[in-house]
Scaffold this motif. Sequence first.
Motif, short mmCIF file in Angstrom:
data_model
loop_
_atom_site.label_atom_id
_atom_site.label_comp_id
_atom_site.label_asym_id
_atom_site.label_seq_id
_atom_site.Cartn_x
_atom_site.Cartn_y
_atom_site.Cartn_z
N ALA A 136 0.83 -1.20 0.00
CA ALA A 136 0.00 0.00 0.00
C ALA A 136 0.87 1.26 0.00
O ALA A 136 0.49 2.28 -0.58
N MET A 137 2.03 1.17 0.62
CA MET A 137 2.93 2.32 0.65
C MET A 137 3.46 2.64 -0.74
O MET A 137 3.50 3.80 -1.17
N PHE B 223 -0.45 4.90 8.55
CA PHE B 223 -1.59 3.99 8.64
C PHE B 223 -2.44 4.41 9.84
O PHE B 223 -1.91 4.64 10.93
N LYS B 224 -3.75 4.51 9.62
CA LYS B 224 -4.66 4.89 10.68
C LYS B 224 -5.85 3.94 10.71
O LYS B 224 -6.27 3.42 9.69
N LYS B 225 -6.40 3.77 11.92
CA LYS B 225 -7.62 2.99 12.10
C LYS B 225 -8.78 3.93 12.43
O LYS B 225 -8.62 4.84 13.24
N ALA C 251 -6.24 -1.05 9.60
CA ALA C 251 -5.50 0.18 9.36
C ALA C 251 -5.52 0.51 7.88
O ALA C 251 -5.32 -0.37 7.04
N GLU C 252 -5.81 1.77 7.55
CA GLU C 252 -5.85 2.20 6.16
C GLU C 252 -4.78 3.26 5.92
O GLU C 252 -4.38 3.97 6.85
N ILE C 253 -4.31 3.34 4.68
CA ILE C 253 -3.19 4.23 4.40
C ILE C 253 -3.65 5.64 4.04
O ILE C 253 -4.64 5.82 3.33
N PHE C 254 -2.91 6.60 4.58
CA PHE C 254 -3.18 8.01 4.33
C PHE C 254 -1.98 8.61 3.62
O PHE C 254 -0.82 8.41 4.02
N LEU C 255 -2.24 9.35 2.55
CA LEU C 255 -1.22 10.04 1.78
C LEU C 255 -1.39 11.54 2.02
O LEU C 255 -2.41 12.13 1.67
#
Length: 231
Positions: A36-37, A72-74, A81-85
């Motif tokens: 994901a990164m 990564f945040k939940k 956990a989902e990825i934030f850009l």
Amino acid sequence: MHKITIAIDGYSSTGKSTVAKQLADWLEYVYIDTGAMYRAVTLYAMENGFISEEEFDREALIKKLSEIHLEFKKSSPTAKAEIFLNGKNVESEIRTLDVSEFVSPIATVSEVRKKLVEQQQRMGSEKGVVMDGRDIGTIVLPKAELKIFMNASAEQRAKRRYDELTERGDHVTFKEVLKNVQERDHIDTTRKDSPLRKAADAIEIDNSEMNLEDQFHIILQLAKDRIAGRV
């Protein structure tokens, strides 16, 4: 309970992320999706016009790497956990076939890999981590107590990816998806910097004819044995 670090590598669409999430949930470990990164960096490059079917401006991307912030945040303690850009949730946007087509070229850029590997090694410095990707057991976490290498036929992997994309409404053909899988395999295994390869001490699992439940229980048992010091 004694905690270990688990590295799961393998080809695209072998279900690495699925089993890594299951394993992390069952063991109550932290799950880190390194793929994901790379997809998030690819999305950034696409949105800023650094990569397209016509060209790839590597130098422009390299100059902007310091402006790319990933985390990564939940949404809740029980959510994944989902990825934030750069502060924006891009979990859905990074899963498209468009991003898939460009992620391997992005991953060949040494400066990109260096930036992300440093982040991944910091994330994995504590025990109780399950991390999946292409070079986790060989480069990122070479001292992981359990290393898994996942494989499956290109056709089977393309079918899984095709089903996933069409189920969510993407308009793609099986031929397009298979071509993408084969191209990613070639790029991943032949790139100069950290090519995809099985670590000498990794356990290979071919899940071409294996369902998700059987796959999970096989890997879970390997983890239990390693945690107990039986292997």
